[in-house]
Design a protein around this motif. Structure first.
Motif, PDB file in Angstrom:
ATOM      1  N   VAL A   1      10.700  -5.584  -2.330  1.00  0.00           N
ATOM      2  CA  VAL A   1       9.682  -4.210  -2.470  1.00  0.00           C
ATOM      3  C   VAL A   1      10.485  -2.906  -2.792  1.00  0.00           C
ATOM      4  O   VAL A   1       9.885  -2.014  -3.465  1.00  0.00           O
ATOM      5  N   PRO A   2      11.462  -2.592  -2.227  1.00  0.00           N
ATOM      6  CA  PRO A   2      12.193  -1.084  -2.454  1.00  0.00           C
ATOM      7  C   PRO A   2      12.332  -1.096  -3.943  1.00  0.00           C
ATOM      8  O   PRO A   2      12.255  -0.117  -4.784  1.00  0.00           O
ATOM      9  N   THR A   3      12.969  -2.530  -4.264  1.00  0.00           N
ATOM     10  CA  THR A   3      13.328  -2.377  -6.096  1.00  0.00           C
ATOM     11  C   THR A   3      11.978  -2.226  -6.938  1.00  0.00           C
ATOM     12  O   THR A   3      12.230  -1.300  -8.007  1.00  0.00           O
ATOM     13  N   ILE A   4      10.910  -2.785  -6.336  1.00  0.00           N
ATOM     14  CA  ILE A   4       9.832  -2.662  -7.245  1.00  0.00           C
ATOM     15  C   ILE A   4       9.202  -1.140  -7.157  1.00  0.00           C
ATOM     16  O   ILE A   4       9.237  -0.594  -8.307  1.00  0.00           O
ATOM     17  N   ILE A   5       9.296  -0.520  -5.948  1.00  0.00           N
ATOM     18  CA  ILE A   5       8.761   0.741  -6.150  1.00  0.00           C
ATOM     19  C   ILE A   5       9.692   1.712  -7.042  1.00  0.00           C
ATOM     20  O   ILE A   5       9.187   2.495  -7.652  1.00  0.00           O
TER      21      ILE A   5
ATOM     22  N   ALA B   1      11.697   2.856  -0.272  1.00  0.00           N
ATOM     23  CA  ALA B   1      11.140   2.170   0.899  1.00  0.00           C
ATOM     24  C   ALA B   1      10.253   2.929   1.661  1.00  0.00           C
ATOM     25  O   ALA B   1       9.234   2.709   2.452  1.00  0.00           O
ATOM     26  N   LYS B   2      10.551   4.204   1.677  1.00  0.00           N
ATOM     27  CA  LYS B   2       9.772   5.316   2.804  1.00  0.00           C
ATOM     28  C   LYS B   2       8.420   5.589   2.189  1.00  0.00           C
ATOM     29  O   LYS B   2       7.634   5.928   2.739  1.00  0.00           O
ATOM     30  N   ALA B   3       8.245   5.251   0.941  1.00  0.00           N
ATOM     31  CA  ALA B   3       6.766   5.468   0.477  1.00  0.00           C
ATOM     32  C   ALA B   3       5.855   4.353   0.718  1.00  0.00           C
ATOM     33  O   ALA B   3       4.661   4.791   0.229  1.00  0.00           O
ATOM     34  N   VAL B   4       6.095   3.311   1.328  1.00  0.00           N
ATOM     35  CA  VAL B   4       5.436   2.313   1.662  1.00  0.00           C
ATOM     36  C   VAL B   4       4.683   2.647   2.898  1.00  0.00           C
ATOM     37  O   VAL B   4       5.415   2.507   4.078  1.00  0.00           O
TER      38      VAL B   4
ATOM     39  N   TYR C   1       9.828   9.075 -10.048  1.00  0.00           N
ATOM     40  CA  TYR C   1      11.322   9.430 -10.224  1.00  0.00           C
ATOM     41  C   TYR C   1      12.334   9.561  -8.875  1.00  0.00           C
ATOM     42  O   TYR C   1      13.126  10.089  -8.616  1.00  0.00           O
ATOM     43  N   VAL C   2      11.825   8.327  -8.024  1.00  0.00           N
ATOM     44  CA  VAL C   2      13.027   8.219  -6.744  1.00  0.00           C
ATOM     45  C   VAL C   2      14.213   8.049  -7.142  1.00  0.00           C
ATOM     46  O   VAL C   2      14.619   7.384  -8.043  1.00  0.00           O
ATOM     47  N   ASN C   3      15.119   8.530  -6.118  1.00  0.00           N
ATOM     48  CA  ASN C   3      16.440   8.469  -6.521  1.00  0.00           C
ATOM     49  C   ASN C   3      17.305   7.328  -6.046  1.00  0.00           C
ATOM     50  O   ASN C   3      18.531   6.808  -6.188  1.00  0.00           O
ATOM     51  N   SER C   4      16.531   6.473  -4.939  1.00  0.00           N
ATOM     52  CA  SER C   4      17.261   5.625  -4.240  1.00  0.00           C
ATOM     53  C   SER C   4      16.332   4.657  -3.710  1.00  0.00           C
ATOM     54  O   SER C   4      15.007   4.765  -3.660  1.00  0.00           O
ATOM     55  N   LEU C   5      16.774   3.199  -3.400  1.00  0.00           N
ATOM     56  CA  LEU C   5      15.904   2.409  -2.894  1.00  0.00           C
ATOM     57  C   LEU C   5      15.438   2.649  -1.292  1.00  0.00           C
ATOM     58  O   LEU C   5      14.374   2.379  -0.998  1.00  0.00           O
TER      59      LEU C   5
ATOM     60  N   VAL D   1       0.899  -1.239   0.089  1.00  0.00           N
ATOM     61  CA  VAL D   1       0.067  -0.044   0.111  1.00  0.00           C
ATOM     62  C   VAL D   1       0.910   1.319  -0.010  1.00  0.00           C
ATOM     63  O   VAL D   1       1.729   1.325   0.762  1.00  0.00           O
ATOM     64  N   ILE D   2       0.769   1.938  -1.125  1.00  0.00           N
ATOM     65  CA  ILE D   2       1.701   3.376  -1.248  1.00  0.00           C
ATOM     66  C   ILE D   2       1.026   4.451  -0.297  1.00  0.00           C
ATOM     67  O   ILE D   2      -0.062   4.395  -0.177  1.00  0.00           O
ATOM     68  N   GLY D   3       1.995   5.121   0.481  1.00  0.00           N
ATOM     69  CA  GLY D   3       1.645   5.924   1.444  1.00  0.00           C
ATOM     70  C   GLY D   3       1.894   7.641   1.030  1.00  0.00           C
ATOM     71  O   GLY D   3       1.275   8.396   1.672  1.00  0.00           O
ATOM     72  N   THR D   4       2.787   7.760   0.206  1.00  0.00           N
ATOM     73  CA  THR D   4       2.891   9.106  -0.296  1.00  0.00           C
ATOM     74  C   THR D   4       3.272   8.914  -1.769  1.00  0.00           C
ATOM     75  O   THR D   4       3.408   7.955  -2.453  1.00  0.00           O
TER      76      THR D   4
END
Length: 294
Positions: A228-232, A152-155, A144-148, A137-140
């Protein structure tokens, strides 16, 4: 803390499930904090607000919780984004090599259903298949995020999903298109609850499924090809993900497509479970008949 939505379809109310000091779980009415569990709730620090209210004891008990239908824990997302063949063994049983970049497809958001809702078999379906999946579930907003680490912080959290798929429509059948095979009514049951990301280790979760009580899938998210971070991070290079969107991370081996098991039949029961995220149960029935296309 678990977050759920209970009530009739279209009239669900937000609920918090939390255990007391003895381990007994209680249901609390969260309508004083939010009208629904949706993108706006997540984008406005809704999870933190629920935790504060729970700690302060300001959420009233929901006494009739056991009598209410359990809906999807997330109100209809804007997008349901899916990753295909994200377990090497499932790719192999599908007759494909493991992908070197994520395989991405979409499901319509009107396929989302409650975890125990009766599940219709399409009138012409012959190869309807189950797929237990970890749902993100996405929270933010993500673009074009720059890093894993940023990804991860977007979850916001995680849910159990069943990515029901009609293989004859999806693969080499007369239709032969993934969208047709993945868009059928109530083909994305979510829940029974949503768990915040900081309570779950998404890299080590056991996934299981059963058909009529017989084991089918038994794997672990440690076997994901793309975590998960790689997918996002990857998705953010191609699309904007918004709060409340759901990303399905792929299914492990053990589906009917493997040829080892029969496809879902009228009257079958399918259960899917992820450790810490709960278990779903769908009873299947044949939807109304229709004229077969020439």
């Amino acid at each position: 803390m678990k977050i759920a939505r209970l009530g009739e379809q279209g009239r669900e109310i937000p609920v918090v499930i939390a255990a007391d000091s003895s381990g007994t779980e209680h249901h609390y009415d969260a309508r004083s904090i939010t009208a629904d569990i949706d993108g706006a709730f997540l984008a406005n620090n809704g999870i933190a607000a629920l935790r504060t209210a729970l700690a302060d004891g300001t959420l009233p008990a929901l006494e009739n919780a056991a009598d209410l239908r359990i809906g999807s824990p997330i109100s209809r997302p804007n997008n349901v984004v899916c990753i295909g063949m994200n377990y090497a063994a499932h790719a192999a049983e599908s007759g494909a090599l493991p992908p070197t970049i994520p395989v991405v497809f979409l499901k319509p958001n009107n396929t989302v259903a409650g975890p125990y809702d009766p599940a219709p078999l399409p009138p012409l379906a012959e190869k309807y298949d189950w797929e237990v999946e970890l749902g993100i579930v996405i929270g933010t907003e993500v673009s074009y995020v720059n890093s894993l680490e940023e990804a991860a912080k977007a979850v916001a959290g995680y849910v159990v999903a069943n990515d029901l798929s009609e293989r004859e429509y999806q693969l080499p059948g007369a239709a032969g298109q993934w969208t047709k095979g993945k868009s059928l009514p109530k083909s994305t049951p979510l829940g029974p609850w949503f768990v915040p990301a900081d309570q779950i280790d998404s890299s080590n979760l056991q996934l299981k499924s059963w058909v009529n009580g017989e084991p089918r899938q038994d794997s672990n998210t440690a076997d994901l090809i793309f975590d998960v971070p790689t997918i996002i991070h990857h998705l953010s290079q191609y699309m904007v993900l918004e709060p409340g969107d759901v990303v399905l991370t792929g299914t492990p081996e053990g589906v009917a497509l493997s040829g080892r098991f029969p496809y879902i039949q009228d009257g079958d029961t399918v259960e899917v479970e992820i450790a810490g995220l709960g278990r779903q149960r769908q009873e299947f029935f044949r939807a109304g008949s229709t004229v077969k296309e020439a």
